[in-house]
Every structure is written in structure tokens, then in C-alpha cells.
Write an enzyme that holds these catalytic residues in place. Sequence first.
Site, PDB file in Angstrom:
ATOM      1  N   LYS A 147      -3.792  -1.663  10.184  1.00  0.00           N
ATOM      2  CA  LYS A 147      -2.752  -0.673   9.916  1.00  0.00           C
ATOM      3  C   LYS A 147      -2.270  -0.032  11.216  1.00  0.00           C
ATOM      4  O   LYS A 147      -3.054   0.188  12.153  1.00  0.00           O
ATOM      5  CB  LYS A 147      -3.314   0.382   8.958  1.00  0.00           C
ATOM      6  CG  LYS A 147      -2.312   1.407   8.443  1.00  0.00           C
ATOM      7  CD  LYS A 147      -2.992   2.320   7.431  1.00  0.00           C
ATOM      8  CE  LYS A 147      -2.088   3.439   6.944  1.00  0.00           C
ATOM      9  NZ  LYS A 147      -2.763   4.302   5.959  1.00  0.00           N
ATOM     10  N   SER A 207      -0.025   5.095   1.981  1.00  0.00           N
ATOM     11  CA  SER A 207       0.657   4.758   3.224  1.00  0.00           C
ATOM     12  C   SER A 207       0.275   3.384   3.782  1.00  0.00           C
ATOM     13  O   SER A 207       0.872   2.928   4.755  1.00  0.00           O
ATOM     14  CB  SER A 207       0.357   5.832   4.274  1.00  0.00           C
ATOM     15  OG  SER A 207      -1.039   5.874   4.578  1.00  0.00           O
ATOM     16  N   SER A 254      -4.494   6.428   0.261  1.00  0.00           N
ATOM     17  CA  SER A 254      -3.589   5.513   0.950  1.00  0.00           C
ATOM     18  C   SER A 254      -4.049   4.060   0.962  1.00  0.00           C
ATOM     19  O   SER A 254      -3.244   3.163   1.225  1.00  0.00           O
ATOM     20  CB  SER A 254      -3.364   5.975   2.393  1.00  0.00           C
ATOM     21  OG  SER A 254      -2.543   7.115   2.434  1.00  0.00           O
TER      22      SER A 254
END
Length: 462
Positions: free
Chosen positions: A79, A154, A178
Site C-alpha cells: 500500500k 482506504s 481499511s
Amino acid sequence: MMELHERSARAVAAQVQAGTLSAVAVARHFIDRVERLNPGLNAIVQFDAEQVLAEAAAVDARLAAGVDLPMAGVPFTVKDNLWVAGRRIAQGSRLFEDFVAPRDAWAVARLRARGAVVLGITNCSEFACKGVTSNLLYGATRHPLDPALTPGGSSGGAVSALAAGLGLLALGTDAGGSTRRPAAHCGLVGFKPSNGLIPHPWGFAEPNFGLSVIGQLARDVDDCAWLYDQLLAYDAADPAGVPIAVGLETSAGLQQPAGGLRVAWSPQLGCDFAVDADVLQALQQRVDALRTGGWQIDDADPPWPAEAREYPLLALQQAGLHALYGARLADARDRIDPVLVAQIEAGAAVTPAQVARALRLKEKLIACLAGFFERYDLLLCPTTPVTAWPLDQLGPPEIGGRPAGPRGHAAFTPLFNYCGVPACSVPAGTVRGLPVGLQVVGPRFEDPRVLQAARKIEKLKA
């Protein structure tokens, strides 16, 4: 014969270790998929095919030299808020578009040391503080089943890539769901371990103090548990670290039955959270099938304090964002996502008394859930109350027939970050052709129990 992207990460690593498959051959397969499929998804935002091949070739050379590499050749994504040495890592923010990470994040270094290969950097919302994956730097990530929909956030880039076969494992972060929510939207397994079990001693400053953990993403629970096992450790440099990792591995116990556990099913989590009727029906069918299979499951809600509602500690995130980036509103407001600008400005109004009350409430939440787990071994609840929604919306405008705010879709996950407990989203069927997830939650440090139960649920046919 199964294609490489359809195999388990463990199976690919075993083949590379045995010499029946090279890490370079694996890398070439996934490079081809990224080049063909990623443009339609915008899931991987930093990708260098030559770098991937060089890293894979180094793995083959280490194996030839006799080095033991348990994750040999396994491609994984990272990420965009976790450091990868020498790569541009931006937290989805134009404020950091030129930042080059000086070193690997602890988790990235750990996987590389064990022979895994970084395939690419995945998109996230700015500062990982929005429930969909879009930002001013890279744009929006699309759902792998329907490009008109969002995968959530996210960690939306991580799940979109993994669900599309761009990598075999993924690292995300989880400060309020997330990792788990996007996993639910895309039919993956997303795990938030107990706070302190996976080191994260350096990297970007964290607006969600003490809430964010490294999340694991995989296509099935066995691979997710394997990834968790590879990362489980203690590092004294991490102020949140807990030196009790030994005995928390899942690989030895994942085959054991989950029968005999006292399980609670809480469809609205004791907070009257709204849930779409068809999503609730799908999850209820899964719970009923578990009961038919011999599980002891009561309908029971955690006895939360009255303040426990949708994101009750949001003021801490807003204050944290303002402390980190409030000064940039004067010179760079137009370079920050307007949704984040609003959060930063809200943080400016948070008073010391509000922060103190939020921290006291966190203590109450922890105590209430701990008391609940004196009666129950596991808690089941929805991961999300809806399926994926249109790409251009922060959230669905209505949930369960009620008007929904921008965080209504995210209501079922943050309480478990506040309490520091393990929580796993496991696929639980589809609604209107889109995946839904059932969330499995356990007491702090009972991570193996949670993953063991998630595996049983995964194998169940409702």
C-alpha cells in the site's frame, strides 16, 4: 492446470523452493498481468517491470546459494503509505509526490528477507483517511468486478489488484477497517491483527495514534494466516510492540475444529447500525448454516457505552491530521483532497477536553468488549452493511432504508481498532452479484482462534 495467479502463495513458494519453478518465471507471469489489466483498474500506481525481474533474479540466486527462503518468489503488493526503499511512496498525496522512501517498512523488509518479491505499490486514499480509494495524485481505483464501482478504501488498490490476480498477497493498513471493508467488497480475506503483534517502528507519521496496524490480504484464509505467521514478531523499536509473539502462530492450529466455542452473532453490533436487507439476509444464512453445522451461536450484542456509535473517536483522527498537515492549508490547500481538507479543518476545532473525553471513551470501549469476551469466545457481525457502490460517491446515500452519512458504510469496523482486538473479514456469499463479508472478532491476542474460525466459515456452503 491452474494458472500461477490462481494458485496459493504457499504452493508457488514451495515450487520455487523445490526448483520446479523459478522466481523470474513467476515474476514474468505477474508482470504480464499487471501490464494488461492494471490500466483498467488503476490499482497499482508505482510499477517497474525491470525492478521486479531484478528482485526475482536475486531470489533465484539466493536459493542457488543455499539460502532458506520460505516465501521464495511470492509476488506481493504494498500500500502507498508503507515505505519501500528507493521507491516513490506518497500516501496518495500530492504533498508527498516526490518523496522517496529511505528504507523498507519493517513488514516489507521481513517479506523480502524471506524471498517474497515486491510487485508494485497500490493506490490508497490520501493519508489512508477516506473510505473510498481516490486521490488528487493518482485518481480513483476501480472495482475488479465492475469498473463503475469503488472497491472501498482506504486499501482499495491492494484489494482490487489482488482480486484481479495482480499478486498473490498484499500488505495494507487498518486504522478503522481499511483492510477488512475493501476485502469484503471484493471477495477477499482481510485480517486486522491484535495491536502490537506486527512491528511497524518507522515510516510516515500516523494521524490515528495507536489505532493503525499492518493488515494482511489474501484470496483465502490459509494464505492470510501464512502471511500473518511470516510477519509475527517483536521489535523493541516499535513503541506498541508486545513481546509475546511465540505461540501465536496459526499454521499449526488452523486445521483444528472450531466446535465447542461460545459464539455471539450481532447483526447490528448493539448500536442499531443500518444494514441493507439483502446483505443481512446473506449473512444470516451463513450464521444459520454454522448453527446447523453444530456451532453454538447466541444472538447477543456487546454492552457498549451509550457513546458507541458510528466512528465515535473520529475527533482523534481529525486532530491528528491537523497536527500533521494543518500548516499546509495556507500554502497547499488546492493540493489536498477536499475531503481531507474538511477533516483537517475539523481537527483545528478539537479541544484538549474533547481529546481527553475520547481517550476515556476508548478505555470504556475496551472494558466493555473485554467483559463481553468473558462470556463469548468469538463475535460475528457484518464487515460492511452494503455492497460496493458507485465510484463517484463517498458512500451509499441510503443504507437499510435509512439516510446514510459518508461513514455509514464503515460503521462496523472501527470499534475493534479502538479495542485493539483481532478481526477478520471472510467472504460470505454474494448479493446482486457482488461479494459480502462476515466479520470474525476475538479477544486481544486470540488471533489464531479468529483465523481458525474464519477458515471454517470460508469452507462452509450456506
